[in-house]
Design a protein around this motif. Structure first.
Motif, mmCIF file in Angstrom:
data_model
loop_
_atom_site.group_PDB
_atom_site.id
_atom_site.type_symbol
_atom_site.label_atom_id
_atom_site.label_comp_id
_atom_site.label_asym_id
_atom_site.label_seq_id
_atom_site.Cartn_x
_atom_site.Cartn_y
_atom_site.Cartn_z
ATOM 1 N N PHE A 689 0.868 -1.173 0.000
ATOM 2 C CA PHE A 689 0.000 0.000 0.000
ATOM 3 C C PHE A 689 0.908 1.227 0.000
ATOM 4 C CE2 PHE A 689 -3.059 -3.077 1.849
ATOM 5 C CZ PHE A 689 -4.110 -2.875 0.948
ATOM 6 N N VAL A 718 -2.612 4.581 -2.148
ATOM 7 C CA VAL A 718 -3.576 5.095 -1.173
ATOM 8 C C VAL A 718 -3.118 6.496 -0.754
ATOM 9 C CG1 VAL A 718 -4.311 2.857 -0.278
ATOM 10 C CG2 VAL A 718 -2.305 3.978 0.703
ATOM 11 N N SER A 721 -1.484 5.255 4.588
ATOM 12 C CA SER A 721 -1.929 3.973 5.140
ATOM 13 C C SER A 721 -2.970 4.155 6.236
ATOM 14 C CB SER A 721 -0.733 3.186 5.684
ATOM 15 O OG SER A 721 -0.006 3.949 6.631
ATOM 16 N N LEU A 724 -6.348 2.399 5.835
ATOM 17 C CA LEU A 724 -6.416 0.945 5.945
ATOM 18 C C LEU A 724 -6.919 0.546 7.335
ATOM 19 C CD1 LEU A 724 -2.939 0.138 4.356
ATOM 20 C CD2 LEU A 724 -5.142 0.365 3.191
#
Length: 804
Positions: A689, A718, A721, A724
């Protein structure tokens, strides 16, 4: 096939073979068509013909979702989004799969690259299946510009902007504008063999800065922070006190009575400056400045002599530091270069042997306003010269008399043998060196050789070179210097030895005849590398700009956008971007001003709409999201959550704060990320990511640097992070991920300094929540210069995954 993809098409670019020679495009087309997806390919999708193809297919097939497989979206993402908008689609209905930097250029095996390309396209198709149209956010652009750096690049950019009607702020960290060019003395042009006075070209431009009503000049000032968004930047400046008011007449009485001598940075460290002084005689503004570190009065001692003699009452020891805030639409960075520290190459004796100097130090010596008033003197003899001057004039200031140069030559012997050594710190693979060519060094050595031979024809000048690089018309200058009798020895000296009389011996292997030579030298001049200035390195962090592996500010694209930085609305020029000479610097500064003006006049600007969205039904009004470190979230007049798009950076921290899942980042919803994972990931893959900022650029640069890593490493971009959560990570493991890497921007800018520790703590929290699976989570900072290290990390994680 899902109904949402019925009107979806994939367009694949050959990229002139960059993609098609490494990826089997026919296989991609055949496979995706069998899955019910319309697929088209073209040699150059970025061309007008390629864009016309996309628009026509959208119209003919009534398409509403588009996936483009091409180069990195950082290159043509804006172009393709504009293309589909012109065809009537919403910009969020476009996804770009990076088939070049993430496939073709990093996976040498065609079958592996093709298989990964297919997975990337499937991931983007899945993402689009869960995408929703997003509304545009438009803001007016502030019609003002900021130029950072007052050297020839910054001056040129500021004057060009002002001449084209743009109100411009010019900020310079030193007391005067002029930069390195003001130190040089004489310059050359590609079409001339004669050397010109640098100040004859520079001084009129410097004076134009203060005369132009559209330019506001801040000297002795540094940029402390930048906030806001492209087109609406808020810049915070810190202006140091001069302790002298602007009504200073520049008469110099204060300087003459000041009892304190200090090191003169303008003269490369000579002790010929007073604690109150001008940077140089043509300084702009012509306002004296007091050095607070050495002024007796400011350090608690009784003096005040400058106050006593100042007839205009300009001296003011009560001045304080000022904080200034500006609002600008565009920024141009022109923070220049500095010389490589030659003491990192101890074999040359710089800093140890007095008679070893750099080309810039030689330029100051040969300048008529330099420490020796243009006389060529060994530095070891310079203290003797200073004593001669002082005894003959009775005062330091009187050294400006043009008659003093004769004193030098009468009392001190002119060096008879001068050896110049090229590529000191440049074109150097060894530790402490730089791989790049600094471009200007060869011509600087030739120029100074020419000046010396014309004024001192009996002095022998020898240039030790690796390769002499005199591009274009500069070749004529090279030949002219050869005709003067300057000698050339091909080879890099091994060491320099000092004799008791301070003269030197340069030991070198002449690689043309394979003979070891010992060259006698009264003076050794090192042509040291041009490196990013401390100001360039600092401003890169303050503005959050991408840098190359050497620390120069990286342009967005060397051919298409050579002066655009990694951030919209911020441009770069001159030696802040890369090594170059004055001619190229001025040309690039002109382009930067054109790009800056074009950006400012393109108002209103459409902002990225990847900001928080709120599900008011799930929101409990707990106000946890108010902990946003940028204060971007608040309650509107109706009592609902609202986000300020000019302040929000879309980092996703609010999604972690929200315990009910009421907040998601538009364009990066959980459903979109899950779908992309499902399309991309296969059993045993490493999933990364990647922060969409510097980390993403670093991943692209692995391909640009022709490095490789295993094809089972899949990267998903993204915002950070922080978007997430445990559910997403479990989803990735469920679909076969062997390990997951959080790849974040380093804390090298004000924004990143805030975000980075949040991502670290978020990572540790998730690792704890995941139990045994937490051991398969990894975290890494991504620095642009460390592309090789990042590629190695990908490879290591892939090997660990094979073991799992």
């Amino acid at each position: 096939m899902n109904a949402a993809l019925d009107k979806t098409a994939v367009f694949i670019c050959h990229c002139s073979g960059n993609i098609s020679e490494h990826i089997d495009i026919n296989f991609l087309k055949k496979t995706l068509k069998a899955e019910g997806i319309s697929v088209f390919d073209y040699e150059y999708l970025c061309s007008s013909e390629g864009q016309t193809l996309i628009k026509n297919k959208i119209s003919d097939g009534n398409l509403n979702r588009i996936v483009i497989g091409s180069c990195t979206p950082s290159k043509h993402g804006t172009l393709f989004k504009k293309c589909i908008k012109e065809a009537g689609l919403n910009g969020s209905m476009l996804e770009i799969a990076n088939l070049r930097e993430h496939c073709a250029w990093v996976h040498p095996e065609k079958a592996e690259a093709t298989e990964k390309a297919l997975s990337l396209l499937r991931g983007k198709l899945g993402r689009l299946e869960n995408s929703e149209p997003l509304g545009d956010i438009k803001v007016d652009i502030t019609p003002k510009a900021l130029v950072i750096g007052g050297g020839i690049a910054g001056i040129t950019a500021a004057v060009n902007l002002a001449d084209n009607g743009v109100s411009t702020y010019l900020v310079e960290k030193d007391p005067s504008i002029g930069g390195n060019m003001a130190k040089i003395g004489k310059v050359f042009s590609p079409d001339k063999l004669a050397e010109e006075c640098a100040m004859c070209s520079l001084s009129p431009l410097m004076n134009e800065v203060v005369a132009n009503p559209k330019i506001t000049l801040f000297t002795w000032t540094e940029v402390e922070s930048l906030s806001g968004s492209a087109g609406n930047f808020t810049v915070r400046l810190r202006k140091k006190p001069r302790y002298v008011h602007d009504d200073c007449t520049g008469c110099g009485r204060c300087n003459r009575v000041c009892p304190v001598m200090v090191e003169n940075e303008f003269n490369c460290g000579s002790m010929d400056k007073k604690a109150i002084s001008l940077s140089f005689s043509q300084a702009v503004p012509k306002t004296y400045c007091i050095d607070p570190d050495h002024c007796l009065q400011l350090n608690g001692e009784t003096c005040g002599k400058c106050v006593d003699v100042c007839k205009s009452g300009a001296i003011d020891f009560s001045q304080k530091e000022e904080i200034i805030e500006l609002n600008v639409g565009a920024v141009i960075v022109a923070t220049g270069f500095e010389e490589y520290d030659a003491s990192q190459k101890p074999q040359y004796g710089y800093g140890t042997f007095k008679n070893v100097m750099t080309q810039m130090e030689l330029a100051r010596m040969l300048g008529i306003n330099g420490p020796t008033k243009g006389a060529l003197i060994r530095p070891s003899d310079f203290s003797m010269v200073s004593d001669i001057v002082k005894s003959s004039t009775g005062t330091c200031e009187s050294k400006d008399s043009p008659d003093n140069s004769s004193n030098h030559s009468n009392d001190v012997e002119t060096p008879k043998n001068i050896v110049m050594i090229q590529c000191v710190g440049s074109r150097d693979e060894k530790e402490g060196g730089n791989r790049y060519c600094s471009r200007y060094c060869c011509m600087a050595a030739l120029k100074h050789s020419s000046l010396i031979k014309r004024k001192y024809p009996d002095t022998e000048v020898t240039i030790c070179y690796v390769d002499l690089r005199a591009l274009g018309f500069y070749e004529n200058y090279y030949r002219a210097v050869q005709d003067m009798g300057v000698k050339f020895v091909r080879g890099r000296p091994a060491e320099i030895v000092e004799k008791p009389d301070k003269s030197l011996v340069v030991r070198i292997e002449d690689t043309l005849n394979q003979k070891i030579k010992e060259l006698p030298a009264d003076l050794v001049v090192l042509s040291v590398a041009m490196i990013p200035s401390q100001g360039t390195r600092k401003i890169s962090g303050v503005l959050n700009l991408s840098q190359d592996e050497s620390g120069f500010i990286k342009e967005r694209h060397s051919k298409l956008k050579p002066v655009d930085s990694s951030l919209d609305g911020i441009f770069v020029c001159g030696t802040a971007q890369s090594p170059k000479d004055i001619t190229d610097t001025i040309a690039q500064a002109g382009l930067a001003s054109v790009r800056g003006r074009a950006f400012i006049t393109d108002s209103p600007k459409t902002l990225a709409n990847e900001i928080p969205t709120f599900n008011q039904l799930l929101c409990t009004k707990c106000e946890e999201c108010f902990k946003c470190p940028f204060n971007a979230i608040s309650l509107n007049e109706s009592g609902s959550l609202a986000v300020d798009p000019l302040v929000c950076i879309g980092c996703g921290y609010c999604t972690e704060l929200c315990q009910t899942g009421a907040i998601q980042i538009a364009g990066f919803t959980k459903n979109q990320l899950k779908a992309e994972i499902e399309g991309e990931i296969k059993e045993g893959d490493v999933l990364g990511f990647v922060n969409s900022g510097i980390a993403s650029l670093t991943c692209d640069n692995i391909g640009n640097s022709v490095l490789t890593y295993p094809s089972n490493v899949k990267l998903i971009k993204v915002p950070t992070s922080l978007v997430l959560d445990k559910d997403l990570l479990l989803h990735a493991f469920k679909h076969g991920a062997s390990s997951i890497l959080f790849l974040e921007d380093p804390p090298d800018s004000p924004k990143a300094e805030v975000i980075y520790p949040l991502t670290v703590s978020h990572f540790e929290k998730l690792k704890s929540e995941m139990g045994d699976s937490g051991n398969r989570l990894h975290f890494k900072k991504a620095y642009v210069p460390n592309t090789k290290g990042l590629a190695g990390t990908f490879t290591s994680l892939s090997r660990e995954g094979e073991m799992i």
